[in-house]
Every structure is written in structure tokens, then in C-alpha cells.
Design a protein around this motif. Structure first.
Motif, mmCIF file in Angstrom:
data_model
loop_
_atom_site.group_PDB
_atom_site.id
_atom_site.type_symbol
_atom_site.label_atom_id
_atom_site.label_comp_id
_atom_site.label_asym_id
_atom_site.label_seq_id
_atom_site.Cartn_x
_atom_site.Cartn_y
_atom_site.Cartn_z
ATOM 1 N N TRP A 77 7.034 1.660 -13.204
ATOM 2 C CA TRP A 77 7.318 3.003 -12.705
ATOM 3 C C TRP A 77 7.380 3.970 -13.875
ATOM 4 O O TRP A 77 7.807 3.600 -14.965
ATOM 5 C CB TRP A 77 8.659 2.998 -11.951
ATOM 6 N N CYS A 124 4.735 5.425 -9.113
ATOM 7 C CA CYS A 124 4.343 4.007 -9.084
ATOM 8 C C CYS A 124 3.073 3.814 -9.900
ATOM 9 O O CYS A 124 2.028 4.384 -9.599
ATOM 10 C CB CYS A 124 4.124 3.526 -7.661
ATOM 11 N N HIS A 132 12.145 5.253 -4.578
ATOM 12 C CA HIS A 132 11.477 4.166 -3.856
ATOM 13 C C HIS A 132 12.497 3.264 -3.169
ATOM 14 O O HIS A 132 12.337 2.902 -2.003
ATOM 15 C CB HIS A 132 10.611 3.358 -4.838
ATOM 16 N N TYR A 166 2.340 -2.253 -8.784
ATOM 17 C CA TYR A 166 3.195 -2.877 -7.776
ATOM 18 C C TYR A 166 2.453 -4.095 -7.249
ATOM 19 O O TYR A 166 1.551 -3.972 -6.432
ATOM 20 C CB TYR A 166 3.483 -1.866 -6.656
ATOM 21 N N ASP A 191 0.821 -1.221 0.000
ATOM 22 C CA ASP A 191 0.000 0.000 0.000
ATOM 23 C C ASP A 191 0.851 1.267 0.000
ATOM 24 O O ASP A 191 0.566 2.212 -0.744
ATOM 25 C CB ASP A 191 -0.966 0.010 1.179
ATOM 26 N N ILE A 192 1.899 1.285 0.813
ATOM 27 C CA ILE A 192 2.728 2.489 0.892
ATOM 28 C C ILE A 192 3.452 2.738 -0.428
ATOM 29 O O ILE A 192 3.578 3.870 -0.877
ATOM 30 C CB ILE A 192 3.697 2.436 2.092
ATOM 31 N N THR A 193 3.888 1.671 -1.080
ATOM 32 C CA THR A 193 4.583 1.835 -2.358
ATOM 33 C C THR A 193 3.623 2.284 -3.450
ATOM 34 O O THR A 193 3.963 3.145 -4.262
ATOM 35 C CB THR A 193 5.293 0.536 -2.768
ATOM 36 N N ARG A 194 2.428 1.733 -3.462
ATOM 37 C CA ARG A 194 1.452 2.127 -4.481
ATOM 38 C C ARG A 194 1.092 3.601 -4.400
ATOM 39 O O ARG A 194 0.663 4.186 -5.391
ATOM 40 C CB ARG A 194 0.189 1.266 -4.358
ATOM 41 N N SER A 195 1.295 4.211 -3.236
ATOM 42 C CA SER A 195 0.979 5.631 -3.083
ATOM 43 C C SER A 195 2.163 6.535 -3.421
ATOM 44 O O SER A 195 2.019 7.759 -3.421
ATOM 45 C CB SER A 195 0.509 5.912 -1.652
ATOM 46 N N GLU A 196 3.313 5.950 -3.744
ATOM 47 C CA GLU A 196 4.500 6.742 -4.060
ATOM 48 C C GLU A 196 4.393 7.391 -5.445
ATOM 49 O O GLU A 196 3.783 6.832 -6.357
ATOM 50 C CB GLU A 196 5.754 5.856 -4.054
#
Length: 96
Positions: free
Chosen positions: A58, A37, A67, A40, A29-34
Motif C-alpha cells: 500500500w 493499493c 481498506h 494485493y 479485484d475490488i481491493t486492487r481498484s482501491e
């Protein structure tokens, strides 16, 4: 420039599969909000549950590198220290 596709393969040590899986799931979840992105997705091999693959897209290599330097990645590495047998990353470009 084309999007950057990342295929990351993580192999957990015997006895550490559930720990590694839980820590990998925390990244989603945290990566998908970067920023940058696009995709993922975490996959687990049906025949070898110790093998995990992230399939990522990306918008740029620079944002993917951001990231890779993020705190949540450092936290993952600390939490799984000694639990991962191998970790490989392939940077790829879609050609078709």
C-alpha cells in the motif's frame, strides 16, 4: 515514507476451506481498484490448503486502514463468521 507491506495469514476451519477461499477471492479485484493499493495477492499453502496468505503493498498506512474499514471487508467477515480459525496481520516495511 516507504510503502506499507501487509502480510495477512488466514487459517480456515476444517470443512470451511472452500467457503473461505471463495470469499477471499471476491476481495481481490475490488481491493486492487482501491486508492493506494499497489499489490494485493492471495496465496494458498501447498501442504496445508486451509492456510491462506495475502501479500499486499500500500502507498500509505492511512489508505490501508481505509481498506480495512471498507464494506467489502465487512461483507467478507460476515460471510466467513465461524469459518476462520485464525487471522493475523503483520505490518511491515521493506528493508532490502
Amino acid at each position: 515514507m516507504a510503502n506499507l507491506t501487509i502480510v495477512a495469514n488466514i487459517i480456515a476451519n476444517e470443512g470451511s476451506v472452500e467457503l473461505v477461499k471463495a470469499e477471499l477471492i471476491k476481495l481481490i479485484d475490488i481491493t486492487r481498484s482501491e486508492a493506494g493499493c499497489i499489490q494485493y495477492e492471495l496465496h494458498q499453502d501447498n501442504e496445508n490448503p486451509a492456510h491462506f496468505t495475502f501479500f499486499e503493498n500500500w502507498s500509505s498506512r492511512e489508505l490501508w486502514q481505509d481498506h480495512m474499514g471498507a464494506q467489502h471487508l465487512a461483507d467478507y467477515l460476515a460471510a466467513t463468521e465461524g469459518a476462520v480459525a485464525s487471522f493475523t496481520v503483520n505490518e511491515m516495511t521493506q528493508v532490502g
